[in-house]
Enzyme design. Structure first.
Site, PDB file in Angstrom:
ATOM      1  N   SER A 186       4.236  -3.011   5.927  1.00 40.06           N
ATOM      2  CA  SER A 186       4.778  -1.670   6.094  1.00 40.06           C
ATOM      3  C   SER A 186       6.286  -1.751   6.341  1.00 40.06           C
ATOM      4  O   SER A 186       7.005  -2.339   5.532  1.00 40.06           O
ATOM      5  CB  SER A 186       4.027  -0.938   7.205  1.00 40.06           C
ATOM      6  OG  SER A 186       4.261   0.437   7.164  1.00 40.06           O
ATOM      7  N   GLU A 313      -3.740   3.647   0.727  1.00 40.32           N
ATOM      8  CA  GLU A 313      -2.858   3.488   1.873  1.00 40.32           C
ATOM      9  C   GLU A 313      -2.895   4.665   2.839  1.00 40.32           C
ATOM     10  O   GLU A 313      -3.124   4.510   4.037  1.00 40.32           O
ATOM     11  CB  GLU A 313      -1.408   3.306   1.386  1.00 40.32           C
ATOM     12  CG  GLU A 313      -1.149   2.062   0.573  1.00 40.32           C
ATOM     13  CD  GLU A 313      -0.781   0.863   1.406  1.00 40.32           C
ATOM     14  OE1 GLU A 313      -0.817   0.952   2.651  1.00 40.32           O
ATOM     15  OE2 GLU A 313      -0.457  -0.179   0.808  1.00 40.32           O
ATOM     16  N   HIS A 409      -4.120   1.751   4.710  1.00 36.10           N
ATOM     17  CA  HIS A 409      -2.969   1.086   5.294  1.00 36.10           C
ATOM     18  C   HIS A 409      -3.400   0.256   6.502  1.00 36.10           C
ATOM     19  O   HIS A 409      -4.159   0.732   7.360  1.00 36.10           O
ATOM     20  CB  HIS A 409      -1.965   2.160   5.721  1.00 36.10           C
ATOM     21  CG  HIS A 409      -0.586   1.672   5.990  1.00 36.10           C
ATOM     22  ND1 HIS A 409       0.166   1.015   5.051  1.00 36.10           N
ATOM     23  CD2 HIS A 409       0.206   1.780   7.101  1.00 36.10           C
ATOM     24  CE1 HIS A 409       1.349   0.733   5.563  1.00 36.10           C
ATOM     25  NE2 HIS A 409       1.404   1.176   6.804  1.00 36.10           N
TER      26      HIS A 409
END
Length: 500
Positions: A186, A313, A409
């Site tokens: 990320s 995600e 995610h």
């Protein structure tokens, strides 16, 4: 051997497992407060005697309280520390993996249970994780009348200081300073991409792993506008002296209030959907160019790159309530307009996902907008410039007791670190792991270890927009979805570079 000698003094670790020693909370730079606040990191002070390093150091100022992780308390200042896991056998010179955590440049720490390095150390690596300045302390822009004593991208400078510490000290822990891989997820992955094109980081690492790289970088104008907004909310002048008069806690709480105002206002533009205030700043000095441009020019050609993103995600951000809900066609149209999406792109997603509710359509678009396409563009830019590049997608899905388990995610990280059996991570991976999950974790740990050691994760490097992409799945997953299914749309109408 549980004791190690660093340039600043000796440290005592502990047995994380019978064959792995961990040393936690080792200072790599001085506390960045007082006279050092908003400045480049300075060297850590030396100590005498044997320093006990059996606990994580304090985390950076933030309001987040993450499961299984320590929270920040005002007064915690010795935040620039790192942690090491190393195979217990003495001797040898092992490849090194340095991990940079994510968290929108605002929250998170190296103490999260996802990032325990024991399994990767057992796979033959020396693993390093680190804390760095977050939020305004690390990424807030400060305009000075003259000079550059308050540089932009202080969080990135902290990361470079940690890499320099690794170069100077890691041999004492059995690591090879000539074989260092920097990895992140990320905003940590975007940090890795920035480091790849920064002159100050050149030569400090030799390979890079970027999972779910988040775009974008901010221009000086955007960063300065955010600072004015923060200063106004904190009731202080937007000057070095005025901002320094606000305590770290005050700036954390002020940032939270500004974020909440965006969340509550559907008319506030792109930040209504994901109000991330901070990001690396294109300042022309610390970060002279954005990663896509730098990689396309060949600035990181000599660094091997492994890129991964998940296929769903943004479902995580929706599940934890940090994203605006878009459930009507009218809201979806406003979302597309707020981000300046190309004409016909949402219609293309609707054609590819004809039965999806509006919320799922929005989440699919936002997943690719923030993470999927940007990750692929990084990989392509690096490969087309002559860099050795490997691309993968994490698509592990199944049906759990509460319904669909998404490839969302952060779900990939417990697998890559080999920590799927950690109880506090059950939410991230969608419940108790199965034997197939254990097998997937074993394969991902092996891929990271092999790439760190040799530059080869086990599949062919990227040669064009699709060839060489590896899909991570277990036997009980469904077919490709999310980014894997939508990808052809990107070649017809690429997403714009994000700007709030």
């Amino acid at each position: 051997m549980d004791t190690f000698k660093t340039a600043n003094g000796s440290v005592r670790g502990f047995r994380a497992a019978a064959d792995v020693v961990a040393a936690l909370g080792i200072p790599y730079a001085a506390p960045p407060f007082g006279a050092g606040r908003f400045r480049e990191p300075s060297p850590a002070a030396a100590w005498s005697g044997l320093r006990d390093c059996t606990n994580f150091g304090p985390v950076a100022p933030q309001s987040a309280q993450l499961p299984g992780s320590p929270a920040w308390s005002p007064g915690d200042e010795d935040i620039l520390t790192l942690n090491i896991w190393t195979p217990a056998a003495e001797g040898g010179s092992l490849p090194v993996l340095v991990w940079i955590h994510g968290g929108a440049y605002t929250f998170g720490s190296s103490a999260q249970p996802d990032f325990d390095g024991t399994a990767l150390a057992r796979a033959g690596l020396v693993v390093v994780t680190l804390n760095y300045r977050l939020g305004f302390e690390g990424f807030g822009h400060i305009t000075a009348a003259e000079g550059n004593s308050h540089p932009d991208n202080r969080g990135l400078l902290d990361q470079i200081a940690a890499l320099r510490w690794v170069r100077e000290n890691i041999a004492a822990f059995g690591g090879d300073p000539g074989s260092v891989t920097v990895a992140g997820q990320s905003s940590g992955a975007a940090s890795v991409a920035c480091l790849m094109v920064m002159d100050r980081a050149r030569g400090l690492f030799h390979r890079a792993i970027a999972h779910s790289a988040a775009s974008p970088c901010y221009t000086l104008e955007i960063a300065a506008a955010t600072t004015r907004e923060i200063a106004a909310a904190a009731h202080c002048p937007a000057t070095p002296e005025g901002l320094a008069s606000a305590t770290p806690k005050a700036l954390v709480l002020t940032s939270d209030r500004v974020v909440d105002a965006y969340r509550q206002d559907p008319a506030s533009g792109s930040r209504h959907y994901d109000p991330s205030l901070y990001a690396p700043v294109l300042d022309g000095d610390v970060l002279p160019t954005d990663p896509l441009t730098g990689m396309a020019s060949g600035a990181a050609r000599d660094v091997d790159l492994l890129v991964c993103h998940t296929t769903e995600e943004y479902w995580l951000l929706d599940a934890v309530g940090s994203s605006a809900k878009v459930t009507t066609v009218e809201q979806l149209a406003l979302f597309a307009a707020d981000f300046g999406l190309p004409d016909g792109l949402v219609a293309g997603y609707r054609a590819a996902l004809p039965d999806a509710p509006v919320l799922d359509l929005y989440l699919a678009v936002f997943s690719d907008l923030l993470f999927g396409e940007y990750s692929n563009r990084l990989a392509e830019a690096h490969a087309q410039a002559g860099g050795r590049t490997f691309l993968s997608r994490f698509d592990r899905r199944r049906t759990g007791p509460d319904g669909a388990v998404r490839a969302w995610h952060c779900a990939d990280i417990p697998f890559a670190f080999g920590n799927v059996r950690t109880e506090s991570l059950a939410f991230l991976i969608g419940g108790a792991p199965t034997p197939a999950d254990d097998a997937l974790a074993h394969r991902m740990v092996r891929a990271w270890a092999d790439f760190t050691a040799t530059g080869d994760p086990g599949w062919q490097p990227l040669t064009n927009s699709e060839a060489g992409a590896h899909i991570w799945r277990t036997d009980d997953t469904s077919a490709d979805g999310g980014s894997a299914a939508i990808r052809p749309l990107w070649d017809k109408a690429r997403f714009p570079v994000l700007r709030p």
